[in-house]
Design a protein around this motif. Structure first.
Motif, PDB file in Angstrom:
ATOM      1  N   SER A 127      71.145  28.639  59.048  1.00 24.23           N
ATOM      2  CA  SER A 127      72.656  28.614  59.868  1.00 24.23           C
ATOM      3  C   SER A 127      72.514  30.755  60.898  1.00 24.23           C
ATOM      4  CB  SER A 127      73.904  28.597  59.678  1.00 24.23           C
ATOM      5  OG  SER A 127      74.160  30.130  58.399  1.00 24.23           O
ATOM      6  N   ASN A 128      71.368  30.734  60.485  1.00 24.13           N
ATOM      7  CA  ASN A 128      71.610  32.641  61.231  1.00 24.13           C
ATOM      8  C   ASN A 128      69.718  32.170  62.079  1.00 24.13           C
ATOM      9  OD1 ASN A 128      73.505  33.375  59.696  1.00 24.13           O
ATOM     10  ND2 ASN A 128      71.964  34.663  58.146  1.00 24.13           N
ATOM     11  N   GLU A 129      69.277  31.137  62.276  1.00 25.83           N
ATOM     12  CA  GLU A 129      68.184  30.991  63.300  1.00 25.83           C
ATOM     13  C   GLU A 129      68.754  30.541  64.362  1.00 25.83           C
ATOM     14  OE1 GLU A 129      65.567  31.112  63.058  1.00 25.83           O
ATOM     15  OE2 GLU A 129      65.025  30.544  60.397  1.00 25.83           O
ATOM     16  N   LYS A 130      68.100  30.777  65.928  1.00 26.89           N
ATOM     17  CA  LYS A 130      69.300  31.347  66.844  1.00 26.89           C
ATOM     18  C   LYS A 130      69.730  29.521  67.043  1.00 26.89           C
ATOM     19  CE  LYS A 130      69.205  33.819  70.895  1.00 26.89           C
ATOM     20  NZ  LYS A 130      70.915  33.327  71.560  1.00 26.89           N
ATOM     21  N   PRO A 131      68.632  28.626  67.016  1.00 35.38           N
ATOM     22  CA  PRO A 131      68.843  27.223  67.390  1.00 35.38           C
ATOM     23  C   PRO A 131      69.842  26.110  67.192  1.00 35.38           C
ATOM     24  CG  PRO A 131      66.184  27.834  67.304  1.00 35.38           C
ATOM     25  CD  PRO A 131      66.825  29.112  66.672  1.00 35.38           C
ATOM     26  N   VAL A 132      69.986  26.996  65.490  1.00 32.98           N
ATOM     27  CA  VAL A 132      70.783  26.197  65.419  1.00 32.98           C
ATOM     28  C   VAL A 132      71.988  26.654  65.200  1.00 32.98           C
ATOM     29  CG1 VAL A 132      71.870  25.933  62.689  1.00 32.98           C
ATOM     30  CG2 VAL A 132      69.785  26.121  63.051  1.00 32.98           C
ATOM     31  N   LYS A 133      72.633  27.807  65.456  1.00 31.95           N
ATOM     32  CA  LYS A 133      73.770  28.622  66.011  1.00 31.95           C
ATOM     33  C   LYS A 133      73.714  28.254  66.980  1.00 31.95           C
ATOM     34  CE  LYS A 133      74.277  33.175  64.149  1.00 31.95           C
ATOM     35  NZ  LYS A 133      73.422  34.605  63.971  1.00 31.95           N
ATOM     36  N   ASP A 134      73.209  28.139  67.725  1.00 31.70           N
ATOM     37  CA  ASP A 134      73.377  27.614  69.070  1.00 31.70           C
ATOM     38  C   ASP A 134      73.850  26.165  69.173  1.00 31.70           C
ATOM     39  OD1 ASP A 134      73.015  30.320  70.591  1.00 31.70           O
ATOM     40  OD2 ASP A 134      70.702  29.551  71.071  1.00 31.70           O
ATOM     41  N   LYS A 135      72.749  25.101  68.378  1.00 32.54           N
ATOM     42  CA  LYS A 135      73.494  23.780  69.013  1.00 32.54           C
ATOM     43  C   LYS A 135      74.137  23.186  67.763  1.00 32.54           C
ATOM     44  CE  LYS A 135      68.595  22.037  70.366  1.00 32.54           C
ATOM     45  NZ  LYS A 135      67.622  21.486  69.982  1.00 32.54           N
ATOM     46  N   PHE A 136      74.632  23.423  66.967  1.00 36.33           N
ATOM     47  CA  PHE A 136      75.130  23.439  65.946  1.00 36.33           C
ATOM     48  C   PHE A 136      76.520  24.228  66.390  1.00 36.33           C
ATOM     49  CE2 PHE A 136      71.594  21.941  64.802  1.00 36.33           C
ATOM     50  CZ  PHE A 136      71.534  20.630  64.759  1.00 36.33           C
ATOM     51  N   LYS A 137      77.200  24.453  66.865  1.00 40.32           N
ATOM     52  CA  LYS A 137      78.540  25.789  66.366  1.00 40.32           C
ATOM     53  C   LYS A 137      79.252  25.458  65.808  1.00 40.32           C
ATOM     54  CE  LYS A 137      78.248  27.974  70.575  1.00 40.32           C
ATOM     55  NZ  LYS A 137      77.226  27.837  71.013  1.00 40.32           N
ATOM     56  N   PHE A 138      79.737  24.030  64.769  1.00 36.89           N
ATOM     57  CA  PHE A 138      80.369  24.099  64.053  1.00 36.89           C
ATOM     58  C   PHE A 138      80.064  24.533  62.540  1.00 36.89           C
ATOM     59  CE2 PHE A 138      78.363  20.846  62.400  1.00 36.89           C
ATOM     60  CZ  PHE A 138      77.220  20.249  63.287  1.00 36.89           C
ATOM     61  N   LEU A 139      78.268  24.672  62.663  1.00 39.84           N
ATOM     62  CA  LEU A 139      77.908  25.619  61.111  1.00 39.84           C
ATOM     63  C   LEU A 139      77.977  26.791  61.032  1.00 39.84           C
ATOM     64  CD1 LEU A 139      76.661  24.015  59.143  1.00 39.84           C
ATOM     65  CD2 LEU A 139      74.415  24.843  60.355  1.00 39.84           C
ATOM     66  N   SER A 140      79.216  27.051  60.246  1.00 38.59           N
ATOM     67  CA  SER A 140      79.224  28.592  60.265  1.00 38.59           C
ATOM     68  C   SER A 140      78.429  29.048  59.265  1.00 38.59           C
ATOM     69  CB  SER A 140      80.659  29.146  59.876  1.00 38.59           C
ATOM     70  OG  SER A 140      80.991  27.912  58.972  1.00 38.59           O
ATOM     71  N   TYR A 141      77.768  27.977  58.616  1.00 36.25           N
ATOM     72  CA  TYR A 141      77.104  29.125  57.274  1.00 36.25           C
ATOM     73  C   TYR A 141      76.052  27.697  56.547  1.00 36.25           C
ATOM     74  CZ  TYR A 141      75.859  29.888  52.403  1.00 36.25           C
ATOM     75  OH  TYR A 141      75.238  29.876  51.309  1.00 36.25           O
ATOM     76  N   GLY A 142      74.574  28.026  56.372  1.00 39.84           N
ATOM     77  CA  GLY A 142      73.963  26.541  55.894  1.00 39.84           C
ATOM     78  C   GLY A 142      73.193  27.377  55.427  1.00 39.84           C
ATOM     79  N   LYS A 143      72.694  27.092  53.734  1.00 38.83           N
ATOM     80  CA  LYS A 143      71.222  27.784  52.835  1.00 38.83           C
ATOM     81  C   LYS A 143      71.256  27.011  52.289  1.00 38.83           C
ATOM     82  CE  LYS A 143      72.639  30.421  49.290  1.00 38.83           C
ATOM     83  NZ  LYS A 143      72.912  31.978  48.978  1.00 38.83           N
ATOM     84  N   LEU A 144      68.904  26.945  52.379  1.00 37.58           N
ATOM     85  CA  LEU A 144      68.663  26.041  51.676  1.00 37.58           C
ATOM     86  C   LEU A 144      68.541  26.798  50.402  1.00 37.58           C
ATOM     87  CD1 LEU A 144      66.481  23.615  53.851  1.00 37.58           C
ATOM     88  CD2 LEU A 144      68.053  22.693  51.847  1.00 37.58           C
ATOM     89  N   ARG A 145      68.302  26.580  49.469  1.00 36.66           N
ATOM     90  CA  ARG A 145      67.643  27.000  48.439  1.00 36.66           C
ATOM     91  C   ARG A 145      67.085  26.323  47.566  1.00 36.66           C
ATOM     92  NH1 ARG A 145      70.532  27.669  43.875  1.00 36.66           N
ATOM     93  NH2 ARG A 145      73.271  27.042  44.034  1.00 36.66           N
ATOM     94  N   ALA A 146      66.157  27.299  46.505  1.00 36.53           N
ATOM     95  CA  ALA A 146      65.803  26.617  45.543  1.00 36.53           C
ATOM     96  C   ALA A 146      64.676  27.483  44.742  1.00 36.53           C
ATOM     97  CB  ALA A 146      64.251  26.079  46.490  1.00 36.53           C
ATOM     98  N   SER A 147      64.211  26.824  42.969  1.00 31.87           N
ATOM     99  CA  SER A 147      64.323  27.962  42.199  1.00 31.87           C
ATOM    100  C   SER A 147      63.380  27.324  41.325  1.00 31.87           C
ATOM    101  CB  SER A 147      65.164  29.087  41.664  1.00 31.87           C
ATOM    102  OG  SER A 147      66.043  28.308  40.981  1.00 31.87           O
ATOM    103  N   TYR A 148      62.328  27.749  40.916  1.00 26.65           N
ATOM    104  CA  TYR A 148      61.699  27.237  40.162  1.00 26.65           C
ATOM    105  C   TYR A 148      61.687  28.403  38.836  1.00 26.65           C
ATOM    106  CZ  TYR A 148      57.947  25.717  36.931  1.00 26.65           C
ATOM    107  OH  TYR A 148      57.492  24.855  35.961  1.00 26.65           O
ATOM    108  N   GLY A 149      61.415  28.036  37.561  1.00 26.26           N
ATOM    109  CA  GLY A 149      61.100  29.185  36.255  1.00 26.26           C
ATOM    110  C   GLY A 149      60.822  29.094  34.903  1.00 26.26           C
ATOM    111  N   ILE A 150      60.541  29.757  34.279  1.00 24.10           N
ATOM    112  CA  ILE A 150      60.754  29.643  33.044  1.00 24.10           C
ATOM    113  C   ILE A 150      60.961  30.166  31.980  1.00 24.10           C
ATOM    114  CG2 ILE A 150      58.994  29.520  30.629  1.00 24.10           C
ATOM    115  CD1 ILE A 150      56.553  28.805  32.990  1.00 24.10           C
ATOM    116  N   THR A 151      61.811  30.060  31.374  1.00 26.04           N
ATOM    117  CA  THR A 151      62.467  30.854  30.822  1.00 26.04           C
ATOM    118  C   THR A 151      62.787  30.423  28.449  1.00 26.04           C
ATOM    119  OG1 THR A 151      65.074  29.601  30.569  1.00 26.04           O
ATOM    120  CG2 THR A 151      64.831  31.222  31.631  1.00 26.04           C
ATOM    121  N   GLY A 152      62.858  31.822  28.049  1.00 26.33           N
ATOM    122  CA  GLY A 152      62.508  31.392  26.915  1.00 26.33           C
ATOM    123  C   GLY A 152      64.240  30.963  25.362  1.00 26.33           C
ATOM    124  N   ASN A 153      63.391  30.957  24.020  1.00 25.16           N
ATOM    125  CA  ASN A 153      64.806  30.711  23.609  1.00 25.16           C
ATOM    126  C   ASN A 153      63.834  30.604  22.230  1.00 25.16           C
ATOM    127  OD1 ASN A 153      67.481  29.935  22.352  1.00 25.16           O
ATOM    128  ND2 ASN A 153      67.031  27.608  22.375  1.00 25.16           N
TER     129      ASN A 153
END
Lengths: 463, 1080
Positions: B708-734
């Motif tokens: 949503s902080n990209e200019k084209p998105v900001k300009d075209k999708f005014k209703f979208l005030s916030y948009g985030k895609l996130r992903a994670s991968y990792g290894i934890t132990g026990n």
């Protein structure tokens, strides 16, 4: 702030140094209330606790392997005992119809290997340790070798081929297959020979128990060794080992009423009870709770018939219970059913009478009939019986077998083991109508759960 | 600049008629030209006329001159400024000399310095905040200590200071000034600060996944255990209460069951890691109870009951690899961070809150009345072909069959009371803030008698910065003491006493135990068997930080936790029917832990990005010291607490230690608040593993794209005030397997007896050095959206956790000497997948009225992916590949045979599981002026254990033993051939065919019934008085409130509470409370 800065930097450096010591940081000693193997074998006293802990465990539960169970269950399997009013898995011994899920069989197996592990751990710990003094080390090693041999002796006699773990490495032990009986004897014999060499001739006593024979000595190893030679049909060795015990000079045949007391003169090794409510397991389970109570285990007609008239053992070692003309007899070698310490009776594992009968049989097989008869008559005269009248080897051997039957009834499975080692089980037990006898019944089944947790194990035939 | 121009123009228009004079004298030192000109005007009477551009290259004037003519003055003054002049009448026209250039000008224009330091309300520096000079001349970022410095050749500026998560401020500054700038936290939930491992960020910029429960959510609930306040609040977090006694345990699992376990059929608790103000909570979520039994049941006493929910600022639950990996080994099952309150700068503020409430047990277990009971027994005896006589039905023959006692009402029907007082003082200045609070909580319980839980707590937080803000110190301390007084057995089971049981007191007022020769277990005896426990808990944390340079800082935290629990349970003579001696049991369970975590931080802002690096280490040590002493043989109750008065004493103790060390690092790079990556890695060592196996390496990567902080998105999708895609991968132990499992240890045999007077030892563990870390690989993707100026916030998360290298206790063959279980790594894999969706909608926002709705739903799936050798393992009967770990293999239930009236079932098969299909919460908050109404529902769709299973296993209907009453649901039984009934015929006889058929029911898939529920978990109504009223009370804030907990439950589950699912345990309580909060 310069001082603060230097403090912080100093602290940070300290932490970095600590980080390099990370590995040490996560290595912990054993918890305080438990001991690691290294600490157990770091001094004489604690190392001794490892062996007394073994005996405590053996004696902690009545009717367990090495504490009464063999007397009861092998007695049922042979022709000396029957059981009444018991859960069905116990009469299964008497009718020789065991199944592979019998809980008693499973506990015999499990207990035996628990004790074997402990002896292995003791031997392993002593081998690694240079902190235990030589005399104590010898004594403890000798005791551990002896107890391990005893466990294996009963395992092979009850189950046939069994796994032979000799280390503490569970990865190795977990997959061991069954080993031929002969190979196990080939392990037992040298172990007992070295046990006999390193064990002291005197009993290890404490100030609280100055005269007790509750720790195995040289002669305990010798009597077991002579029994093993007998089972291996090594007559000469059996004879000489038995002779050593007889000639040791500290044992003599005691009177019938005294044989199973704590102060028995013929005791070679006794296990001291540890229970707070009973003395021996046999006393506790054979003697009825009240005179009115039906005995749980009764002697068979076959055994009763075997006693000659005027045998002191019949009157001295049998108890009876009557109700409306019905009389049941039960083993009454031990006289104490219940009781807290101090104990009046100990669990008698090896006694001098066996040395005489072993030597007698070994001599008979070597055609030394006269001297064989002398040994047999020592036992008979103590029972108030006349001299043996056999004239040839085979009748003498029968007489010796018969003497074993009445001397050692309901005691450590002697009868069951004798019938099997002399190949008379099929003839004797097959002829009894209440037995559901099959030749494969000479061996107990390998417990089911053992087969499932170790795929290298193979079941005995017939199960 | 504009201002200057106006001033100049105004000056130009002045008309000054003062005459010419020859005796002018001036003295200027570094005076701006414009001021000089104005001085000249005043003294000479002449007026200057000029364009403001002439000042473009002006220089301050330093000149001392006396008795000079106007021309002489102007000559010496203006030449060096590169200006020409012309005098016409009273006006002097100034123009720039076209030949004059700035090049030879030796001194640059004068620059003014504008300095400041940006902090949050707590005085903590905000590094990387933007300070922008209005008009777009210049912008700077603040340093790590929050400071900034601007040099501008203007006297005054307007500065716009902004920082993500905070409200942007504009401030007016004059040159040379140094101002503190305090920013207030933004109300947009996206910009709230969230604590991540060893740092903070905002929800907006976070690459990991966490759920937050705030002090407000907690404060609306009349509960004494903070875990209770989490129920249903956080997606992916399943919290279940054990029973309704104060101090009872709460099971908490983040994203499902991941470990297979310690024994077949027994799943490990899979507790998350709990960190309170940076200090790992030493007892974790394990029961503190050492004593064999208490009313709290098998799950025991919760260590979290020693915390005061009122001291908690927020609870955050870290879930995915990115968020948890920095906690390494300990984070495989999630991390729960509990942060306590801190003070705010300002004058000292006092705040007090007091509330009081009533609660009662929630239960829909109705029991048979005497008439129904007698009918049941008679029918059972008839079915068995037995006569109703003294032998078969003594309680029907010897006792009055018309008498009725409602034991449920008598034993668990009381109203429990709660009182809670919490007061705090807080305040401070820009350098130092503090808060000190104290709390008192008392709650009684629903059983008759003096039972309950009393808790006193103290909380202290102190924050200090040195004047140069380079040194920072934070000290936090929490202390509590909790006294729990209960009975040794949950009285719920005693409510099943035959409803026609004899009178509880005999005519002379003694506790009765017999009628007509038939004794009974009078529950009043049970009430005399008392359990009491004291828990003292101290948590302290000291954090020292030093800013070595603008980019570098070093810090370290030192944490300490000591929790001491001591318990005693007594069985006095007054609770004994047959025994002539009394007994007691004493337990202690002490935990001590410390942690040191040194860290180095580096921040920089290369280009448009923000980079932060963290390198740190952890040293953690924990000790547990537990002992249990049984004393018996007391002949008098007077000495029952004196162990030395007992005739028999047996004791055992346990003293495990745990050590943990790690080095960790994290790199976070944020490019233009659009692209963020977060990488972390660590090397962990745990004392739970054998030599050479202690260490493991773990790591994670997370990334976020704020599209949503990209200019084209900001300009075209005014209703979208916030948009985030996130992903994670990792290894934890026990490493949650228990201490010392690798070590071969020996334990005393003296509790079995002593041989030859010498203490004995036996081996208790095998030397088993080869196992190490259980490993969870976590992968997650999420979409976060804000619509319509973030009035609607939406988050959807999909995750997959795979736990492999499973630490499984498996059965060894007895030939190893240990038929018990040994721990080993198996290549078995457990998968937890799921969706977590949350919605936050500000439906109506106006000055007077607002309505906010929050909705969360979690759809978890648990599956055993692989278990090589399962069939031949001891787990073959309890686990099935492809099914959940909680799935059961049972008979297939075929109902009650209409002909015989017996339960029927066929073959064993996998038949279902107890995992929830979905769960979540729905919350609506309304505010109108000072009035606030908050309604929170939580819901779960799940299969639960049929409560009748416990009934049939414990005591099947128709049998007479001690507590033989039954729930009314057993009325649905078979009576005569042809009946189509839910339950089989009654039987009183343990040898009957009906008795034997019970397992067709209790071992079949009939154990599963619908256990779904929707519960009005919390309702809270509060009113904050408005300013006018407050003045009258001389108060800053005055709030009154009404709260309710567990008010309403809608569920098809009958016969027990659908959450605890145990008809023989006290159900959770329904609580009402009213209170007042005042800030004078």
């Amino acid at each position: 702030m310069i001082s603060m800065r230097s403090i912080c930097i100093f602290f940070l450096l300290a932490c970095i140094i600590q980080l390099s010591a990370c590995k040490k940081f996560v290595e912990l000693p054993a918890p305080q209330e438990q001991l690691s193997s290294a600490t157990v074998f770091a001094d004489d006293k604690v190392a001794t606790s490892a062996i007394t802990g073994l005996y405590t465990q053996i004696m902690a539960n009545n009717n367990s392997f090495l504490n009464g169970a063999i007397s009861v269950y092998a007695g049922l399997s042979s022709d000396e005992l029957t059981g009444t009013t018991l859960p069905p898995f116990i009469p299964a011994f008497a009718t020789n119809s065991l199944t592979n899920d019998n809980p008693v069989v499973s506990s015999l197996w499990t207990n035996a290997y628990t004790y074997i592990y402990q002896t292995n751990a003791i031997l392993d710990g002593l081998r690694r340790s240079d902190k235990v003094s030589k005399p104590v080390k010898d004594q403890l090693q000798g005791e551990a070798l002896f107890v391990r041999a005893l466990c294996y002796f009963y395992l092979v006699n009850l189950f046939g081929n069994v796994p032979l773990p000799l280390t503490t490495d569970y990865e190795v032990n977990a997959t061991l297959p069954r080993v031929a009986t002969d190979s196990i004897y080939n392990r037992i014999i040298p172990d007992l020979v070295s046990a006999e060499n390193i064990l002291s001739a005197d009993y290890v006593v404490t100030s609280d128990f100055p005269a007790d024979r509750v720790r195995p000595n040289k002669w305990a190893a010798a009597i077991l060794l002579s029994r093993v030679y007998l089972y291996q049909r090594k007559w000469g060795s059996a004879e000489s080992e038995a002779a050593e015990v007889i000639d040791a000079g500290i044992y003599s045949l005691d009177t019938v009423p005294n044989v199973f007391t704590k102060a028995s003169k013929e005791a070679i090794w006794q296990l001291m009870p540890v229970s707070s409510t009973s003395n021996t397991s046999e006393g506790n389970c054979f003697i009825p709770a009240t005179p009115a109570t039906l005995p749980t285990y009764s002697l068979t007609a076959q055994l009763l018939k075997a006693f000659e008239p005027s045998d002191r053992r019949r009157s001295g070692w049998l108890g009876s219970w009557s109700s409306g003309g019905d009389t049941n007899y039960y083993p009454y070698k031990y006289k104490v059913r219940e009781g807290a310490p101090p104990y009046a009776e100990y669990n008698l594992v090896f006694r001098l009478a066996e040395a005489y009968l072993i030597r007698s049989e070994a001599r008979a097989w070597q055609n030394d009939l006269r001297r064989a008869q002398d040994d047999l008559d020592s036992i008979r005269s103590r029972a108030g019986l006349g001299k043996d009248s056999s004239t040839d080897q085979s009748s003498l051997l029968s007489a010796i077998a018969h003497e074993n039957q009445v001397e050692f009834f309901a005691e450590w499975g002697h009868r069951w083991l004798d019938l099997k080692r002399t190949n008379r089980a099929n003839a004797v037990l097959g002829s009894l109508s209440w037995k559901n006898w099959q030749p494969t019944d000479t061996l107990y089944p390998i417990p089911k759960e053992e087969l499932s947790s170790n795929h290298n194990l193979v079941q005995n035939p017939g199960y | 600049m504009k201002l200057t121009t106006i001033l100049l123009v105004a000056t130009c228009l002045q008309v000054n008629l003062k005459g010419f004079s020859q005796d002018l004298g001036f003295s200027w030192k570094n005076v701006p030209l414009i001021k000089v000109l104005s001085d000249i005007e005043k003294k000479s009477g002449y007026v200057f006329f000029y364009d403001y551009i002439i000042f473009e290259h002006d220089r301050p004037v330093t000149l001392e001159i006396k008795n000079v003519s106007l021309r002489g003055l102007l000559d010496s003054l203006l030449k060096s400024q590169g200006l020409n002049y012309k005098i016409a009448e009273q006006t002097i026209f100034l123009t720039r000399n076209p030949l004059w250039t700035a090049h030879p000008v030796p001194s640059p224009p004068p620059e003014m310095t504008f300095k400041g330091r940006v902090t949050n309300e707590k005085g903590e520096p905000l590094a990387g905040a933007t300070a922008l000079v209005k008009g777009g001349i210049k912008a700077v970022r603040t340093e790590a200590d929050g400071s900034f410095e601007l040099k501008l050749a203007v006297p005054n500026i307007v500065l716009e200071v902004s920082y993500t998560g905070f409200i942007t401020r504009q401030i007016r500054m004059s040159g040379g000034q140094s101002l503190p700038v305090i920013l207030a936290i933004h109300v947009n939930p996206l910009d709230e600060t969230v604590v991540i491992a060893y740092g903070t960020t905002t929800k907006r910029l976070n690459t990991g996944d966490l759920a937050t429960v705030t002090s407000k959510d907690i404060g609306q609930q009349p509960v004494s255990n903070p875990l209770a306040a989490l129920e249903g609040r956080a997606p992916g977090v399943l919290v279940t209460q054990a029973n309704g006694f104060p101090g009872s345990a709460f099971k908490i699992q983040v994203r499902g069951q991941s470990s297979i376990g310690s024994a077949p059929g027994i799943l490990p608790p899979d507790n998350p890691l709990f960190i309170i103000d940076g200090v790992p909570f030493a007892p974790d979520n394990n029961s503190l109870q050492i004593i064999a039994t208490s009313a709290l049941g098998l799950q025991g006493r919760s260590p979290f009951n020693s915390l005061n929910p009122g001291d908690i600022e927020k609870i955050e639950i870290l879930k995915d690899a990115d968020a948890t990996a920095i906690y390494g080994s300990r984070g495989a099952n999630g991390v729960v961070l509990i942060t306590t309150r801190t003070g705010k700068p300002g004058k000292i503020k006092f705040d007090a809150q007091i509330w009081s409430g009533v609660s009662s047990a929630l239960s829909n277990t109705r029991l048979l009345n005497t008439k129904q009971y007698v009918t049941m027994r008679e029918e059972a005896l008839r079915n068995d072909g037995l006569l109703i006589d003294e032998a078969n039905a003594p309680e029907l023959v010897l006792w009055d069959t018309t008498r009725y006692t409602d034991f449920k009402k008598l034993l668990t029907g009381n109203a429990a009371h709660q009182t809670d007082v919490h007061a705090s003082a807080s305040g401070g200045n820009a350098n130092t803030t503090f808060i000190l609070s104290g709390g008192y909580h008392y709650e009684s319980t629903v059983i008759p008698g003096d039972f309950g839980d009393k808790k006193e707590t103290v909380h202290f937080n102190f924050n200090h910065y040195s004047d140069d803000h380079k040194f920072k110190m934070t000290l936090t301390a929490l202390y509590s003491t909790d006294h729990n007084k209960l009975v040794t057995q949950d009285m719920t089971i005693n409510t099943f006493l035959n409803p026609n049981a004899p009178k509880l007191y005999d005519p002379s007022g003694n506790i009765n135990y017999i009628e007509n020769g038939l004794p009974f277990a009078n529950p009043l005896f049970q009430l005399n068997r008392k359990y009491s426990a004291t828990t003292d808990n101290l948590i302290g944390n000291l954090r020292l930080g030093y800013q070595v340079s603008p980019n570098f800082s070093i810090l370290s935290s030192f944490g300490y936790n000591s929790l001491q629990s001591s318990e005693v349970a007594i069985k006095p003579l007054s609770s004994q029917i047959y025994s002539t001696t009394a007994s007691s049991e004493f337990g202690t369970n002490d935990f001590k832990g410390w942690i040191i975590e040194p860290q180095i931080e580096y921040h920089s802002s290369p280009g448009k990005g923000k980079l932060s690096l963290l390198l740190g280490g952890t040293f953690q040590s924990q000790n547990n010291n537990a002992s249990d002493i049984n004393a018996s043989g007391f002949t008098s109750d007077a000495l029952i607490y004196s162990i030395s008065a007992a005739t028999t004493v047996t004791a055992s103790n346990y003293n495990p230690q745990y050590r943990y060390a790690a080095i960790f690092g994290r790199m976070n790079y944020d490019l233009s608040d659009k692209y963020i990556i977060n990488l972390s890695g660590r090397r962990d060592g745990s004392s739970r593993f054998g030599p050479g196996r202690q260490f493991g390496n773990f790591g994670a990567a997370g990334g976020a794209w704020l599209f949503s902080n990209e200019k084209p998105v900001k300009d075209k999708f005014k209703f979208l005030s916030y948009g985030k895609l996130r992903a994670s991968y990792g290894i934890t132990g026990n490493d949650q397997i228990g201490d010392y499992l690798f070590l071969d240890t020996w334990t005393s045999t003296d509790n079995q007896g002593v041989y030859q007077g010498i203490s004995g030892l036996r081996p208790t563990r095998l030397y088993n050095p080869d196992f190490n870390w259980e490993v969870t690989k976590k992968i997650e993707g999420a979409l976060e959206l804000g619509l319509n100026k973030d009035k609607l916030l939406f988050t959807a998360v999909v995750y997959r956790h795979r736990t492999g290298n499973q630490l499984i206790a498996y059965k060894l063959p007895a030939q190893t000497g240990f038929s018990s279980l040994a721990t080993k790594n198996f290549p078995a894999v457990v998968q937890n997948t799921g969706w977590e969706i949350s919605l936050l909608s500000k439906n109506i926002v106006s000055d007077k009225f607002s309505w906010t709705t929050t909705f969360t739903i979690t759809l978890p799936r648990n599956k055993l992916l692989a278990f090589p050798g399962l069939e031949s393992s001891s787990y073959s009967g309890t686990l099935t590949i492809g099914k959940s770990l909680t799935s059961k293999r049972t008979l297939h239930y075929l109902g009650v045979d209409p002909a015989t009236g017996l339960f029927r079932a066929e073959d064993y098969r996998p038949s279902g599981n107890y995992d929830p299909d979905y769960y979540g919460g729905l919350r609506n908050s309304f505010t109108y002026k000072g009035l606030e109404l908050d309604l929170f529902f939580d819901y779960r769709r799940q299969k639960a254990q049929n409560p009748l299973i416990l009934i049939y296993n414990n005591n099947p209907p128709g049998v007479y033993i001690g507590n033989s009453n039954q729930p009314v649901s057993v009325l649905a039984r078979w009576q005569k051939p042809g009946d189509k009934a839910d339950l089989q015929q009654y039987s009183s006889n343990p040898g009957s065919a009906a008795y034997n058929a019970i397992s067709n029911f209790t071992s079949s898939d009939a154990i599963f019934v619908d256990g779904s529920f929707i519960r009005l978990r919390t309702a809270s109504l509060s009113y904050s008085f408005q300013k006018n009223t407050l003045k009258k009370f001389h108060a800053e804030r005055l709030r009154i409130f009404l709260q309710g907990q567990n008010l309403l439950t809608i569920s098809p589950y009958k016969g027990a509470d659908p959450e605890t699912q145990n008809p023989l345990a006290l159900a959770p309580l329904r609580a009402f409370a009213a209170g007042i909060q005042i800030t004078p």
